[in-house]
Scaffold this motif. Structure first.
Motif, short mmCIF file in Angstrom:
data_model
loop_
_atom_site.label_atom_id
_atom_site.label_comp_id
_atom_site.label_asym_id
_atom_site.label_seq_id
_atom_site.Cartn_x
_atom_site.Cartn_y
_atom_site.Cartn_z
N GLU B 24 49.77 -35.54 106.26
CA GLU B 24 48.59 -36.35 106.54
C GLU B 24 47.79 -35.70 107.66
O GLU B 24 48.36 -35.20 108.62
N ASP B 30 38.13 -31.51 104.81
CA ASP B 30 38.01 -31.68 103.37
C ASP B 30 38.94 -30.76 102.58
O ASP B 30 39.02 -30.87 101.36
N ASN B 51 38.63 -31.76 98.78
CA ASN B 51 38.19 -33.08 98.34
C ASN B 51 39.03 -33.61 97.18
O ASN B 51 38.50 -34.04 96.16
N LYS B 52 40.31 -33.55 97.33
CA LYS B 52 41.31 -34.06 96.38
C LYS B 52 41.44 -33.22 95.11
O LYS B 52 42.21 -33.58 94.22
N SER B 68 47.31 -35.08 95.79
CA SER B 68 46.42 -35.47 96.87
C SER B 68 45.81 -36.83 96.53
O SER B 68 44.81 -36.89 95.83
N PRO B 69 46.38 -37.91 97.03
CA PRO B 69 45.86 -39.24 96.71
C PRO B 69 44.48 -39.51 97.33
O PRO B 69 43.69 -40.28 96.80
N ASP B 70 44.23 -38.85 98.46
CA ASP B 70 42.91 -38.93 99.10
C ASP B 70 42.75 -37.70 99.99
O ASP B 70 43.67 -36.90 100.12
N LYS B 71 41.57 -37.57 100.58
CA LYS B 71 41.28 -36.34 101.33
C LYS B 71 42.20 -36.13 102.52
O LYS B 71 42.37 -35.02 103.00
N HIS B 73 45.47 -36.78 102.69
CA HIS B 73 46.88 -36.62 102.34
C HIS B 73 47.06 -35.53 101.28
O HIS B 73 46.28 -35.46 100.32
#
Lengths: 107, 114
Positions: B24, B30, B51-52, B68-71, B73
């Motif tokens: 994290e 990004d 960006n995921k 990558s669940p979001d930017k 992580h």
């Protein structure tokens, strides 16, 4: 292919001696070049980037496009400089590292 | 506040197991990376996400699957672990909007497969 070469695996010097860690790169475009340092059992951290042209902890590095080199220098080594040093090349979304050079400063 | 954090710090597991390492970053970057540092300290890029989206996959066996669940992580899942997977895995993040931006690294996850 884009590549970073650090020819010395280990550089051992006495305290107060000058240090030069060699780095050569192959990249046809405008390179982004960095030196990272990893102290024992710690995370990598940025030491220098070529664009900044600054001195950090007494270290400097000059980009020589003709020789495709970015050697790291310090005039007088200190014991606390002992660490692993990585030269890195950034291009596009990539950041690739050389094999690293262990600097050992002896008292 | 730690900028890039990885968990766990140490992982010892048996051959054939499946394990995950989490990463994290709270820097608003990004782009995130996974690197493998082998016993000779060679640092090899494995994956990069921007960006995921997966943008770099460096001939890593498909037993390794990043997610990558979001930017903020980027997790690494490894199936059917092998002895040769023993290494230190570093996560890093970077802002690609500007040139010559610094990459920030996590503290590493020392994976030992027995």
């Amino acid at each position: 292919a884009q590549r970073v070469t650090q020819p010395e695996k280990l550089l051992s010097v006495f305290k107060g001696a000058p240090v030069e860690l060699k780095c050569n790169y192959s990249y046809s475009g405008s390179p982004e070049l960095f030196w990272y340092v990893q102290y024992s059992r710690q995370r990598l951290q940025l030491l220098l980037r070529h664009i900044s042209r600054e001195s950090i902890k007494g270290f400097t590095a000059d980009l020589n496009k003709g020789e495709t080199s970015f050697h790291l220098k310090k005039p007088f080594a200190q014991e606390e400089d002992s660490a692993m040093y990585y030269c890195a090349l950034g291009y596009g979304n990539k950041l690739v590292f050389g094999a690293g050079t262990i600097l050992r400063v002896k008292s | 506040d730690t900028a890039v954090s990885q968990t766990p710090k140490y992982l010892v597991t048996q051959m054939g197991n499946d394990k995950s390492i989490k990463c994290e970053q709270n820097l608003g970057h990004d782009t995130m990376y996974w690197y493998k540092q082998d016993s000779k300290k060679f640092l090899k890029i494995m994956f990069s996400y921007n960006n995921k989206e997966l943008i770099i996959n460096e001939t890593v066996p498909n037993r390794f699957s990043p997610k990558s669940p979001d930017k903020a992580h980027l997790n690494l899942h490894i199936n059917s672990l092998e002895l040769g997977d023993s290494a230190v895995y570093f996560c890093a993040s970077r802002l690609r909007g500007g040139m010559n931006t610094e990459a920030f690294f996590g503290q590493g996850t020392r994976l030992t497969v027995v």
